[in-house]
Scaffold this active site. Structure first.
Site, short mmCIF file in Angstrom:
data_model
loop_
_atom_site.label_atom_id
_atom_site.label_comp_id
_atom_site.label_asym_id
_atom_site.label_seq_id
_atom_site.Cartn_x
_atom_site.Cartn_y
_atom_site.Cartn_z
N HIS A 264 46.30 42.23 41.61
CA HIS A 264 44.84 41.99 41.59
C HIS A 264 44.26 41.38 42.64
O HIS A 264 43.43 42.00 43.28
CB HIS A 264 44.39 41.43 40.11
CG HIS A 264 43.05 40.84 40.11
ND1 HIS A 264 42.38 41.85 39.27
CD2 HIS A 264 42.29 40.02 40.44
CE1 HIS A 264 41.28 41.35 39.10
NE2 HIS A 264 41.23 40.28 39.96
N GLU A 265 44.93 40.23 42.84
CA GLU A 265 44.29 39.56 44.19
C GLU A 265 44.46 40.19 45.59
O GLU A 265 43.75 40.15 46.41
CB GLU A 265 44.87 38.17 44.20
CG GLU A 265 44.73 37.29 42.99
CD GLU A 265 43.18 37.12 42.53
OE1 GLU A 265 42.31 37.36 43.35
OE2 GLU A 265 43.06 36.89 41.41
N HIS A 268 41.79 42.36 46.07
CA HIS A 268 40.54 41.76 46.67
C HIS A 268 40.79 41.64 48.24
O HIS A 268 39.99 41.75 48.93
CB HIS A 268 40.41 40.48 46.06
CG HIS A 268 39.49 40.42 44.70
ND1 HIS A 268 38.66 40.98 44.63
CD2 HIS A 268 40.30 40.01 43.42
CE1 HIS A 268 38.16 40.72 43.07
NE2 HIS A 268 39.22 40.14 42.68
N GLU A 294 35.52 43.60 42.28
CA GLU A 294 36.41 43.88 41.14
C GLU A 294 36.68 45.31 41.27
O GLU A 294 38.05 45.49 40.53
CB GLU A 294 35.67 43.51 39.87
CG GLU A 294 35.49 41.86 39.67
CD GLU A 294 37.21 41.47 39.44
OE1 GLU A 294 37.85 41.65 38.84
OE2 GLU A 294 37.31 40.08 40.29
ZN ZN Z 1 39.21 39.39 40.60
#
Ligand code: ZN
Length: 501
Positions: A264-265, A268, A294
């Site tokens: 997830h990170e 980003h 997101e």
């Molecule tokens: Zn996030």
């Protein structure tokens, strides 16, 4: 020409302020990752001194004069320059229209509210937190007022602050459409006899988990020459385009948490590393907003990371690193564990299907609070009632219910919708890129992520903040931002797993 000189002066100044902001960001990262236990005060002093300088620099009257000049000469500006001026004006107004006295008062209130929330949550005692939440709401309306927004427009203002171009009416329409299909889908999946069990995975040594995680993060394209990944209590992505700092956390008995948090990170981080590095501080080098951010993290975490194709490649490596731990677990059990769907009381622990329901609940509450239709004292009962209606679950305590999130204690209103809008956009991007790259699954199964990353770079990252949330979605996917692709994706991924025909 006058406009060229003025424009260069503005951009040079915005770049310089961005460097100060990046430095402040690194101090924030340092606080989360490296701080000696007795140095919190020293770090807080440094950060507050630097934040003060940044605010002063960003609100200098000179910047306002340059903006006035450039706006009066906008016919001489290129399209790109007009975008830079428009976004600089938006930021400048946020800085100068809100009085310094208000900012100081707000910082004190948020700090007090945060500590009250920590205590209230530990004791599951909402009454302790309620006066601070009421004060935060009043302050949020006051802030919107400085920008010329009435109380009834305050919630729209906060949504737009996180996701430029969106308002509550738009979000409400998308969420209603999503809810109508998602609630029965979740009921169908969670009442099926097949159950995923992410707790099957136990006793995974942290050093091996970290090795797996570094290999997977590098494979999808994170540039370790311009970024790092460290450990912190809460996973986050910090830093900036030229130096991106990721964090994750490890639990021997929950290895999928550290891996999915890292994916997830990294999503980003890939967006951040892909933004144009030569435009710091201007709209050309900034991200669009939180929903678009997101969409990037969730696409890599969910659409890619939880796919069969991804695990086709990575499962053998996982088994090499953890032979004993995975010995008794079949491939199907592992894949089901990765894609476990279950109602959980806590949003941050939720899977990608039920997560959206948690956001629908928070949006309803925020809307009612801002409309004045819900008094803060009645929040726990309203929360529990909506939780029963939307999630099919009544929290057993306020700690498991309305006290679980930190956002409102810090005055972060209008932020929650971004998470779910990001899921919608991720699904829309997923179907679009699958048309553009027909053999995407095969590439993923061969650990080749370059074509996908290149597509995201070309279509999203390099554009910075030239467009707002809806415009970028329209340009890239040919559709309005909305829930239909998300519904389709969740059905296609989860129904075959849980409801075998
Ligand atoms: Zn996030």
């Amino acid at each position: 020409m006058l406009s060229t000189t003025t424009y260069t002066s503005l951009v040079t100044d915005l770049n310089r302020i961005a460097q100060l902001e990046h430095t402040l960001g690194l101090l924030g990262w340092d606080e989360q990752v490296n701080l000696p236990s007795g140095s919190a005060e020293s770090s807080a002093s440094q950060q507050s001194a630097l934040a003060d300088i940044i605010h002063r620099e960003a609100t200098r009257p000179q910047i306002g004069e340059w903006l006035n000049q450039l706006e009066s000469l906008s016919g001489e500006l290129t399209h790109e320059q007009q975008i830079v001026v428009r976004e600089a004006r938006r930021d400048y107004d946020q800085g100068v229209k809100i009085p310094a006295e208000f900012i100081a008062r707000r910082a004190t209130l948020h700090s007090n509210a945060y500590h009250a929330w920590v205590e209230a949550r530990a004791e599951s005692n909402f009454a302790k937190y309620a006066p601070f939440l009421s004060a935060n709401l009043e302050m949020a309306k006051e802030q919107a007022g400085y920008l010329g927004k009435s109380d009834s427009e305050a919630y729209d203002y906060f949504i737009d602050l996180h996701d430029p171009g969106l308002d509550a009416a738009f979000v409400e329409k998308q969420f209603a459409e999503l809810k109508a299909e998602l609630v029965p889908l979740v009921q169908q999946i969670t009442s099926a006899p097949i159950k995923g069990d992410s707790h099957l995975l136990k006793g995974f040594p942290v050093d091996k988990q970290e090795q797996f995680l570094r290999e997977t993060v590098a494979a999808i394209g994170f540039d370790f020459t311009k970024g790092r990944i460290d450990r912190a209590v809460h996973p986050f992505c910090g830093g900036h385009t030229g130096d991106t700092r990721l964090t994750t956390r490890f639990d021997e008995n929950n290895p999928l948490d550290s891996w999915s948090s890292a994916m997830h990170e990294t999503g980003h981080g890939l967006y951040q590393q892909g933004l144009p590095a030569n435009h710091p501080g201007t709209a050309l080098g900034k991200h669009v907003g939180m929903a678009v951010h997101e969409s990037q993290s969730r696409l890599w975490e969910n659409q890619v990371g939880r796919s069969r194709a991804y695990w086709q490649y990575w499962e053998p490596r996982y088994r090499t690193l953890f032979p004993e731990q995975l010995k008794a677990i079949t491939s199907d059990q592992l894949y089901l564990a990765i894609n476990t769907v279950e109602i959980s009381p806590i949003r941050v622990d939720a899977d990608e299907v039920t997560y959206n329901l948690h956001i629908l609940l928070r949006f309803e509450i925020e809307k009612l609070l801002f409309q004045g239709k819900l008094a803060v004292k009645d929040l726990p009962s309203a929360w529990n009632q909506l939780s029963k209606e939307i999630l099919g679950y009544t929290p057993t305590s306020d700690k498991q219910g309305c006290l679980q999130d930190v956002h409102w204690a810090g005055g972060s209103f209008g932020y929650f919708p971004s998470y779910c809008l990001g899921n919608m956009m991720a699904a829309q991007l997923w179907y679009t890129v699958r048309k553009a790259i027909p053999d995407l699954d095969s590439q993923i199964a061969h650990n080749d992520f370059q074509p996908l990353l290149k597509w995201l770079r070309t279509n999203i990252h390099v554009h910075g903040r030239r467009e707002d949330t809806r415009a970028i979605t329209r340009r890239v996917t040919g559709e309005e931002l909305g829930p239909q692709s998300l519904i389709r994706y969740l059905k296609e991924r989860y129904l075959p797993l849980y409801i075998k025909s």
